[in-house]
Design a protein around this motif. Sequence first.
Motif, PDB file in Angstrom:
ATOM      1  N   LYS A  40      41.849  54.132  47.122  1.00 15.04           N
ATOM      2  CA  LYS A  40      42.811  54.349  48.172  1.00 15.04           C
ATOM      3  C   LYS A  40      42.906  55.902  48.609  1.00 15.04           C
ATOM      4  O   LYS A  40      42.655  56.932  47.839  1.00 15.04           O
ATOM      5  CB  LYS A  40      44.306  54.277  47.366  1.00 15.04           C
ATOM      6  N   HIS A  41      43.292  56.060  49.926  1.00 13.31           N
ATOM      7  CA  HIS A  41      43.139  57.385  50.656  1.00 13.31           C
ATOM      8  C   HIS A  41      43.768  58.448  49.643  1.00 13.31           C
ATOM      9  O   HIS A  41      44.802  58.643  49.282  1.00 13.31           O
ATOM     10  CB  HIS A  41      43.730  57.293  51.934  1.00 13.31           C
ATOM     11  N   ASP A  47      32.143  50.379  46.899  1.00 11.47           N
ATOM     12  CA  ASP A  47      33.534  50.269  46.335  1.00 11.47           C
ATOM     13  C   ASP A  47      34.291  51.276  47.126  1.00 11.47           C
ATOM     14  O   ASP A  47      33.787  52.504  47.598  1.00 11.47           O
ATOM     15  CB  ASP A  47      33.546  50.474  44.895  1.00 11.47           C
ATOM     16  N   THR A  48      35.678  51.325  47.088  1.00  9.85           N
ATOM     17  CA  THR A  48      36.673  52.362  47.768  1.00  9.85           C
ATOM     18  C   THR A  48      37.686  52.521  46.795  1.00  9.85           C
ATOM     19  O   THR A  48      38.021  51.869  45.746  1.00  9.85           O
ATOM     20  CB  THR A  48      37.180  51.465  49.051  1.00  9.85           C
ATOM     21  N   ARG A 103      39.241  55.156  51.382  1.00  9.66           N
ATOM     22  CA  ARG A 103      39.239  54.288  52.389  1.00  9.66           C
ATOM     23  C   ARG A 103      39.531  54.657  53.944  1.00  9.66           C
ATOM     24  O   ARG A 103      39.609  53.788  54.557  1.00  9.66           O
ATOM     25  CB  ARG A 103      40.499  53.337  51.782  1.00  9.66           C
ATOM     26  N   ASP A 110      39.235  45.019  52.945  1.00  9.54           N
ATOM     27  CA  ASP A 110      38.156  44.991  53.722  1.00  9.54           C
ATOM     28  C   ASP A 110      36.814  44.703  53.102  1.00  9.54           C
ATOM     29  O   ASP A 110      36.893  44.653  51.802  1.00  9.54           O
ATOM     30  CB  ASP A 110      37.685  46.588  54.491  1.00  9.54           C
ATOM     31  N   GLU A 129      49.161  50.124  49.853  1.00 13.70           N
ATOM     32  CA  GLU A 129      49.576  51.500  49.490  1.00 13.70           C
ATOM     33  C   GLU A 129      50.969  51.581  49.056  1.00 13.70           C
ATOM     34  O   GLU A 129      51.704  50.569  49.305  1.00 13.70           O
ATOM     35  CB  GLU A 129      49.291  52.388  50.912  1.00 13.70           C
ATOM     36  N   VAL A 135      34.394  44.253  46.575  1.00  9.63           N
ATOM     37  CA  VAL A 135      33.584  44.503  45.309  1.00  9.63           C
ATOM     38  C   VAL A 135      34.390  44.729  44.137  1.00  9.63           C
ATOM     39  O   VAL A 135      34.198  43.956  43.209  1.00  9.63           O
ATOM     40  CB  VAL A 135      32.599  45.897  45.599  1.00  9.63           C
ATOM     41  N   PHE A 144      34.138  46.044  52.058  1.00  4.34           N
ATOM     42  CA  PHE A 144      33.692  47.130  50.959  1.00  4.34           C
ATOM     43  C   PHE A 144      34.657  46.827  49.790  1.00  4.34           C
ATOM     44  O   PHE A 144      33.978  46.903  48.701  1.00  4.34           O
ATOM     45  CB  PHE A 144      33.665  48.382  51.492  1.00  4.34           C
ATOM     46  N   SER A 145      35.885  46.584  50.157  1.00  7.08           N
ATOM     47  CA  SER A 145      36.828  46.629  48.945  1.00  7.08           C
ATOM     48  C   SER A 145      36.583  45.342  48.151  1.00  7.08           C
ATOM     49  O   SER A 145      37.108  45.229  46.951  1.00  7.08           O
ATOM     50  CB  SER A 145      38.241  47.022  49.264  1.00  7.08           C
ATOM     51  N   HIS A 199      43.329  56.493  41.411  1.00  6.04           N
ATOM     52  CA  HIS A 199      42.702  55.402  41.755  1.00  6.04           C
ATOM     53  C   HIS A 199      41.235  55.566  41.420  1.00  6.04           C
ATOM     54  O   HIS A 199      40.303  54.965  41.331  1.00  6.04           O
ATOM     55  CB  HIS A 199      42.893  54.757  43.057  1.00  6.04           C
TER      56      HIS A 199
END
Lengths: 415, 87
Positions: free
Chosen positions: A161-162, A158-159, A140, B38, B18, B43, B40-41, A167
């Motif tokens: 979490k950093h 899709d993403t 992300r 966002d 988070e 999806v 993208f997310s 995840h």
Amino acid sequence: MAYASETRERLRREIETIREAGLFKEERFIHAPQGAEIEVEFPAGEAARPVINLCANNYLGLSSHPEVLAAAHAGLDRRGYGMSSVRFICGTQDIHRELETALTAFLGTEDTLLFPSCMDANAGVFEALFDDQDVLIADRLVHASIVDGMRLSKAMRDTYKHADMGHLEEKLAEHQDRRTRVIVTDGVFSMDGDVAPLDQIVALAERYDAMVFVDDSHSSGFMGATGRGTHEAKGVMGRIDIITTTLGKALGGASGGCVSGRAELVELCRQRARPYLFSNSVPPVIVAAALKVLELVGRTTERRDKLEENARYWRRLLTEAGFDLKAGESPIVPVMLYNAKLAQEVSRDLFAEGIYVVGFFFPVVAKGQARIRTQLSAAHEKHHLDRAIEAFAKVGSRHGVLGLGRDEIVARFGL
Amino acid sequence: MNELQKLVRDYVVREYLEEGDTRTIDLDTPLISGGIVDSFSMVSLKRFLEKKCALQIPDAEATPAAFDSVRSIVDLVARLGGKGPAG
């Protein structure tokens, strides 16, 4: 007239809105070559004054290195100024091939294709290689150019979490129905300065049959024992499928970028990537200088070693002074202030003290994550950093942030 | 909140916040315009709903406006004839 006064008024109002929101960006005019100490005119019209530069991507201090300048001059003399063509018409010289071969060897990949910038490489690579049968799974916090490039692709996006491997694993399991899964990450994250766990990412990619894409723009030239990048630092050389990187930061700092990786992927970019197909060749002068940069980087690790030492020293100085830092092991050292206005005021006051740094806040970083991003260079000497910490301590003390952690800063200044 | 609203809210919290993020998500918390989700997310949220509620959300319906709050998401699911949580 097509540019009607209503249009002009509307655009002026938009500019004013940007200004009122405190997001208006102003350029500062540098009256010197890039370096640790530069002369800066700011605001526009003021006399230029000497400052220590702590915000350039000049990690290896090669932007104005005499051997690089000499190579650029020689390149200009031998191969001219411009190509007046895209690569595939009549814009490819012998030195373009030479540089692509040198980058392939340097990055430990199979092939490389130059682009006018890494922004262009990222804009072109996803559309060229992936379609609606595939999924791109991105960290992300990846760079904006990757976000734009992914938008241009027809692939599902899709993403995760950093840097959250749990995840990411969930996402990889969830997308097993796609033809290709691609994990997309920065090597070093530009705003936080932290390093992607590429060793774990590659292990997951192998377990879940995924490809790995890394933008190593803030790593190439200095991360890893011989500066090859994050893949070297994390022990996964040869196991990254696609690397994009730039010549515009550590590797000379002019411009130009590349896609490097598996031979077939690079070849498909040569056939299809639109910024490669429809944009002029990287100019000969930059190609010649970049070849010299790679030679310098390959000759000795002295510069990346000095950079590492400078980053360690600077982190220690800031910590001892009582600043709240983002943990990390790169030469990007973010000083956390959380509040956007505070970050702007601190950077302004530091400039008045002769230190050039920039405050970053939403939308460049998440809301409530405002910071001063400091960046080290091998061009910095200890005396630069000693002088800089005096100014930081003075300004930090004036604003009452020394010794405070996140919660205390937020309690005092708000988010 | 009914069962479906709770399901969506819990997914949003788990998927998008988070660790240490103490924001509360209620029925009308702006998710996309509020910077929590966002584009993208979206999806993953769309796929989650399709799986849990046994429906197909056409791309034309999966707009940022439709996904901007727990309430609007649940309305969309209802409009498309979703069966509610499928376990």
